[in-house]
Scaffold this active site. Structure first.
Site, PDB file in Angstrom:
ATOM      1  N   CYS A  34       0.834  -1.032   0.086  1.00 54.85           N
ATOM      2  CA  CYS A  34       0.026   0.037  -0.001  1.00 54.85           C
ATOM      3  C   CYS A  34       0.910   1.099  -0.064  1.00 54.85           C
ATOM      4  O   CYS A  34       1.542   1.459   0.974  1.00 54.85           O
ATOM      5  CB  CYS A  34      -0.893  -0.099   1.254  1.00 54.85           C
ATOM      6  SG  CYS A  34      -1.802   1.442   1.520  1.00 54.85           S
ATOM      7  N   CYS A  37       0.084   3.868   2.513  1.00 53.30           N
ATOM      8  CA  CYS A  37       0.517   3.349   3.978  1.00 53.30           C
ATOM      9  C   CYS A  37       2.052   3.758   4.104  1.00 53.30           C
ATOM     10  O   CYS A  37       2.295   4.255   5.386  1.00 53.30           O
ATOM     11  CB  CYS A  37       0.456   2.142   4.132  1.00 53.30           C
ATOM     12  SG  CYS A  37      -1.313   1.345   3.906  1.00 53.30           S
TER      13      CYS A  37
END
Length: 109
Positions: A34, A37
């Site tokens: 991600c 993230c």
């Protein structure tokens, strides 16, 4: 890599480390693939250091621990959830700026 102040939460230790914590807990739900993230990770490290002793900060890898994100309705990542006394106080989805992260934490202090 996460700083020493950032805990690793799992399906196995979530209740003890988060729900039974005597201080508020900021939980970052993330995954290795991600990009947002990864963008928020340095901020998580920073607030973990700045709020050490007042707020416990940790991460849950959603790929390795599918039970906990499911229980909290995590549909997108990163999702940051603030928990105090075993209850969700607030949550945000997406890579947020530090000021917003600090405002979230301050709700529990």
């Amino acid at each position: 890599m996460a700083s020493e102040n950032v805990h690793t939460f799992t399906d196995d230790n979530f209740e003890k480390e988060v729900l039974q914590s005597d201080i508020p807990v900021l939980v970052d739900f993330w995954a290795t693939w991600c990009a947002p993230c990864k963008a928020i990770a340095p901020l998580i490290d920073t607030v973990a250091s700045e709020y050490e002793g007042r707020v416990k900060v940790g991460k849950v890898n959603v790929d390795d621990n599918p039970g906990t994100p499911s229980k909290y309705g995590v549909r997108g990542i990163p999702t940051v959830i603030l928990i105090k006394d075993g209850k969700v106080l607030d949550q945000v989805v997406g890579a947020i700026p530090k000021a917003q992260l600090e405002a979230l934490i301050n709700k529990a202090l």
